[in-house]
Motif scaffolding. Structure first.
Motif, PDB file in Angstrom:
ATOM      1  N   HIS A 150      -1.179 -23.617  41.230  1.00 32.03           N
ATOM      2  CA  HIS A 150      -1.006 -22.270  42.114  1.00 32.03           C
ATOM      3  C   HIS A 150      -0.755 -21.262  41.456  1.00 32.03           C
ATOM      4  O   HIS A 150      -0.669 -21.427  39.917  1.00 32.03           O
ATOM      5  CB  HIS A 150       0.327 -22.527  42.971  1.00 32.03           C
ATOM      6  CG  HIS A 150       0.724 -23.909  43.643  1.00 32.03           C
ATOM      7  ND1 HIS A 150      -0.087 -24.037  44.747  1.00 32.03           N
ATOM      8  CD2 HIS A 150       1.240 -24.890  43.381  1.00 32.03           C
ATOM      9  CE1 HIS A 150      -0.004 -25.553  45.040  1.00 32.03           C
ATOM     10  NE2 HIS A 150       1.040 -25.759  44.279  1.00 32.03           N
TER      11      HIS A 150
ATOM     12  N   ILE B 226       4.944 -16.788  42.373  1.00 32.16           N
ATOM     13  CA  ILE B 226       5.473 -17.149  43.733  1.00 32.16           C
ATOM     14  C   ILE B 226       6.656 -18.075  43.344  1.00 32.16           C
ATOM     15  O   ILE B 226       7.593 -17.917  44.095  1.00 32.16           O
ATOM     16  CB  ILE B 226       4.118 -17.917  44.216  1.00 32.16           C
ATOM     17  CG1 ILE B 226       3.019 -16.785  44.395  1.00 32.16           C
ATOM     18  CG2 ILE B 226       4.548 -18.309  45.640  1.00 32.16           C
ATOM     19  CD1 ILE B 226       1.697 -17.576  44.846  1.00 32.16           C
TER      20      ILE B 226
ATOM     21  N   THR C 144      -0.007 -11.776  40.241  1.00 32.38           N
ATOM     22  CA  THR C 144      -0.323 -12.712  41.435  1.00 32.38           C
ATOM     23  C   THR C 144      -1.376 -11.694  42.156  1.00 32.38           C
ATOM     24  O   THR C 144      -1.047 -10.437  42.461  1.00 32.38           O
ATOM     25  CB  THR C 144       0.797 -12.828  42.303  1.00 32.38           C
ATOM     26  OG1 THR C 144       2.128 -13.402  41.563  1.00 32.38           O
ATOM     27  CG2 THR C 144       0.546 -13.947  43.433  1.00 32.38           C
TER      28      THR C 144
ATOM     29  N   VAL D 277       5.581 -23.162  51.634  1.00 29.41           N
ATOM     30  CA  VAL D 277       4.689 -21.989  50.880  1.00 29.41           C
ATOM     31  C   VAL D 277       3.315 -22.314  50.869  1.00 29.41           C
ATOM     32  O   VAL D 277       2.557 -21.625  51.122  1.00 29.41           O
ATOM     33  CB  VAL D 277       5.415 -21.934  49.536  1.00 29.41           C
ATOM     34  CG1 VAL D 277       4.507 -20.788  48.819  1.00 29.41           C
ATOM     35  CG2 VAL D 277       6.828 -21.356  49.638  1.00 29.41           C
TER      36      VAL D 277
ATOM     37  N   THR E   4      -1.246 -19.028  49.380  1.00 30.46           N
ATOM     38  CA  THR E   4      -0.390 -18.801  50.410  1.00 30.46           C
ATOM     39  C   THR E   4      -0.486 -17.409  50.776  1.00 30.46           C
ATOM     40  O   THR E   4      -1.129 -16.453  50.439  1.00 30.46           O
ATOM     41  CB  THR E   4       1.236 -19.062  49.532  1.00 30.46           C
ATOM     42  OG1 THR E   4       2.271 -18.544  50.771  1.00 30.46           O
ATOM     43  CG2 THR E   4       1.202 -17.819  48.512  1.00 30.46           C
TER      44      THR E   4
ATOM     45  N   LEU F  78       1.286 -13.817  51.364  1.00 29.20           N
ATOM     46  CA  LEU F  78       2.082 -12.913  50.761  1.00 29.20           C
ATOM     47  C   LEU F  78       2.583 -11.825  51.936  1.00 29.20           C
ATOM     48  O   LEU F  78       1.551 -11.360  52.457  1.00 29.20           O
ATOM     49  CB  LEU F  78       1.775 -12.254  49.666  1.00 29.20           C
ATOM     50  CG  LEU F  78       2.806 -11.316  48.867  1.00 29.20           C
ATOM     51  CD1 LEU F  78       2.592 -11.207  47.367  1.00 29.20           C
ATOM     52  CD2 LEU F  78       2.634  -9.799  49.643  1.00 29.20           C
TER      53      LEU F  78
ATOM     54  N   ARG G 299      11.278 -13.230  47.703  1.00 26.85           N
ATOM     55  CA  ARG G 299      11.300 -12.916  46.486  1.00 26.85           C
ATOM     56  C   ARG G 299      11.375 -11.391  46.297  1.00 26.85           C
ATOM     57  O   ARG G 299      10.358 -10.694  46.094  1.00 26.85           O
ATOM     58  CB  ARG G 299       9.963 -13.377  45.895  1.00 26.85           C
ATOM     59  CG  ARG G 299      10.195 -14.042  44.242  1.00 26.85           C
ATOM     60  CD  ARG G 299       8.726 -14.665  44.016  1.00 26.85           C
ATOM     61  NE  ARG G 299       8.912 -15.143  42.744  1.00 26.85           N
ATOM     62  CZ  ARG G 299       8.784 -14.000  41.539  1.00 26.85           C
ATOM     63  NH1 ARG G 299       8.402 -13.089  41.639  1.00 26.85           N
ATOM     64  NH2 ARG G 299       8.949 -14.680  40.195  1.00 26.85           N
TER      65      ARG G 299
ATOM     66  N   PHE H  85       6.720 -15.488  50.740  1.00 29.96           N
ATOM     67  CA  PHE H  85       5.451 -16.241  50.650  1.00 29.96           C
ATOM     68  C   PHE H  85       5.704 -17.378  51.918  1.00 29.96           C
ATOM     69  O   PHE H  85       6.766 -18.068  51.892  1.00 29.96           O
ATOM     70  CB  PHE H  85       5.191 -16.976  49.487  1.00 29.96           C
ATOM     71  CG  PHE H  85       5.180 -15.745  48.487  1.00 29.96           C
ATOM     72  CD1 PHE H  85       3.863 -15.370  48.160  1.00 29.96           C
ATOM     73  CD2 PHE H  85       6.046 -15.198  47.560  1.00 29.96           C
ATOM     74  CE1 PHE H  85       3.656 -14.172  47.148  1.00 29.96           C
ATOM     75  CE2 PHE H  85       6.080 -14.211  46.372  1.00 29.96           C
ATOM     76  CZ  PHE H  85       4.742 -13.997  46.311  1.00 29.96           C
TER      77      PHE H  85
ATOM     78  N   CYS I  15      -2.828 -15.095  49.055  1.00 30.40           N
ATOM     79  CA  CYS I  15      -2.941 -15.014  47.703  1.00 30.40           C
ATOM     80  C   CYS I  15      -3.748 -16.353  47.482  1.00 30.40           C
ATOM     81  O   CYS I  15      -3.190 -17.429  47.920  1.00 30.40           O
ATOM     82  CB  CYS I  15      -1.423 -15.219  47.085  1.00 30.40           C
ATOM     83  SG  CYS I  15      -0.710 -13.514  47.334  1.00 30.40           S
TER      84      CYS I  15
END
Lengths: 412, 412
Positions: free
Chosen positions: B64, B68, B139, B249, B261, B263, B338, B362, B396
């Motif tokens: 990944h 995240i 990211t 996620v 994922t 965002l 986040r 996410f 993402c």
């Protein structure tokens, strides 16, 4: 929820100090005096490779205010305030309250004990509960207009007046003037913001916000001068010991400002995209420094003394005469520079990064800065890449002993 | 300066990696995989009372993308970009370049080796020379309009579309839309800014800046949820382990977004002065949490599972039904939150602090957020104190192996 539920369900309130104790955060760092000991870039970290931040508690009390000779922190929140009262007694009380608040904030405590009564607003806004003080310092200053508004004519000093217009200045109204400044520095952005927020909140009947700016610095290992957003080191000739601070920074005439200093702030927009298209040679010529090492031309150490008369083996001058370093040094005076980078999103006119330098410096006489800025203003090659958009001069009181209040010598 | 002087006087160039080695900064921290292991608020500090930051190097490669599931950092620089090209090959090359840059940035290296030729601009802007990576993560995400502009119709997904208008939204044009997002997080603000600046610079022929925002968090001991600017903890029910991330996620359908994922970003202005005049009871009722501990009503631990059906000994519901926690939980879906605080000086209209929350979350399906926000939008008591002014949704990509480039599965 009913009051009855309230009694049953709300946690027993604990003080922030207790909270910190619980978390094992109190007492680990010794209090550091704010008396001006130590260089701005002293080695403040105990680890070798790891950076240790924040745990030391700095005292609000001492011969000088903190945040001037204190080794620089990672974050600043700088606020300029307008007075909305001309009542000397009210203002005096505000400074007394601010003294009380500042002592607590710098210890990492709540500004006032939490109240048992849930039906009033909390006295502390609470966003730093559970955090250590992160080397918070709080520095207060007042401007010439403060003395005017409070009719403190007998406290005026010839040298303490608004800064002149410098060549190429493009100062915006919103970033000039103001009556009071508060500089809160800490190794945590939220701790610095929290301090100013709670101080402003305490005084809100008497003051309004004029302008504020958050800033940051990459401290790294704490031994090198932090780089600005042009990737260069600047201000390497800062005062390094008590004697330097005595000579350069601390006001020593026998009046209300004794042991204080003059703070000058300049909000300097940096045109990053223009800079980034400039070749390395031109960049280095602009500063008169090597980019990688930060050393002035002809030297290898960033902290080397700058010699504007130095010539190379070919007999030619080492420093370009329109370089930032050459012109700053040519003024032949020193200041204590304590500047931070800022980034504010996008400039709506250019569509580019709105970023730059919140330049803050301290000196015993404003002429020190004025002389340097006049030397830079006309000829500095750096002017092609920067614009001064904000300005301010503030007299920062001397330090106080416990039992006194900040600014006391001005009011009494 | 002449070229001749140049040869004589300029420091021998050393790479940033060498520079770091010299400073003893390389190799001290083991590389941490970005594969989603570890909770957002894992105990990432080795010291007891001292906070150790930044030294660990996080890999750009993994199942990944980083940033995240990575334990949250102190700083974010979030950028939304507009495409100014619809040439798929050009854009593909930009993502290849960004992959190369990101790997280096996250190792704390220059984005490209310094050139011997001083007569071209430096490839790296240089303001992080001498710093460690400070746990930098980068990211990347793209929006539905990105797929439109590049005519990638066969890559569209039914659920991937602009967010709906939510009740009470006051979205400003300047804070919505955009084609690409870059989230750079680090334990140093300059490191995060440097990353975005250099990525944008690399792509500047193809993209322009739409909006950006810097944010910060008080990490403290790394074990507690950081407090927002209302002094409250929020988002305590974040995913805590790999299994949670898998369930909440990571996108798991077998297409170009696999292991990626969605965002969602919301720029939320917080009206601090209004909040600060609100009594503690009302503040706690608004969140449905105790301010000091962060625990939901009726619990003592901030991480306690929220039970909206819980009743007190008196038979009455513990959580007010218009509280933030009650309504978020009532939606009965999870997201990985986040978020960062921001402060942008003074709001020119109100004259108060322009501050708030850069909310980033996410989720494997946008409906997770949409369901929560719809639950909050009409009834959340918190709406009296906040205004959503910015919005965005970005897909993402999944992580990549060395040799691949970010977004490869979308383009090929």
């Amino acid at each position: 929820m009913s009051d009855e539920n309230d009694k049953k369900w709300f946690d027993k309130k604990i003080s922030r100090r207790d909270f910190l104790k619980k978390a094992g955060m109190v007492g680990a760092g010794a209090a550091i005096g704010a008396s001006g000991a130590g260089a701005i870039f002293a080695n403040m970290f105990s680890g070798k490779a790891n950076q240790v931040v924040g745990n030391e508690e700095i005292s609000f009390y001492g011969e000088h205010q903190s945040g001037i000779a204190t080794p620089v922190q990672k974050n600043v929140y700088f606020a300029v305030l307008d007075l909305h009262s001309t009542d000397k007694e009210e203002i005096k009380q505000m400074f007394k309250d601010w003294t009380d608040y500042s002592e607590k904030l710098m210890k990492g405590e709540l500004v006032a004990p939490e109240l048992a009564n849930h039906l009033v607003p909390p006295l502390d806004t609470g966003e730093t509960v559970g955090l250590n003080p992160y080397r918070l310092t709080i520095t207060f200053g007042i401007s010439p207009s403060f003395l005017d508004k409070l009719k403190l004519d007998n406290k005026k000093m010839e040298e303490f007046k608004d800064l002149p217009h410098f060549p190429r200045d493009q100062i915006k109204d919103k970033y000039k003037g103001g009556d009071i400044c508060i500089q809160a520095c800490a190794d945590d952005a939220q701790v610095a913001f929290h301090a100013v927020r709670n101080l402003v909140r305490k005084g809100r009947a008497l003051i309004t916000l004029k302008w504020t700016q958050a800033g940051f610095l990459p401290i790294g290992n704490g031994k090198e001068t932090p780089r600005n957003l042009f990737g260069f080191k600047d201000g390497t000739e800062n005062p390094k010991n008590n004697n330097d601070f005595k000579n350069v920074v601390w006001y020593d005439k026998n009046n209300w400002l004794k042991n204080g200093t003059f703070l000058i702030v300049r909000r300097i927009q940096m045109h990053l995209e223009t800079w980034d298209r400039t070749n390395l040679q031109e960049q280095e010529n602009t500063f008169g420094r090597y980019k990688e090492s930060g050393a002035p031309f002809g030297e290898t150490d960033e902290f080397a003394t700058i010699d504007i008369n130095k010539k190379g083996p070919d007999g030619k001058p080492v420093l370009p005469i329109d370089s930032h370093v050459y012109l700053a040094k040519k003024a032949d005076v020193k200041i204590a520079r304590r500047a931070f980078s800022y980034s504010n999103g996008i400039d709506e006119v250019s569509g580019q990064f709105d970023a730059g330098l919140l330049f803050i410096c301290f000196q015993k006489h404003p002429d020190q800065f004025i002389k340097i800025q006049n030397s830079l203003g006309n000829d500095d090659k750096l002017n092609e890449y920067i614009t001064h958009v904000g300005t301010g001069i503030f007299a920062c009181f001397g330090g106080i002993k416990k039992g006194e209040y900040i600014g006391q010598k001005l009011f009494e």
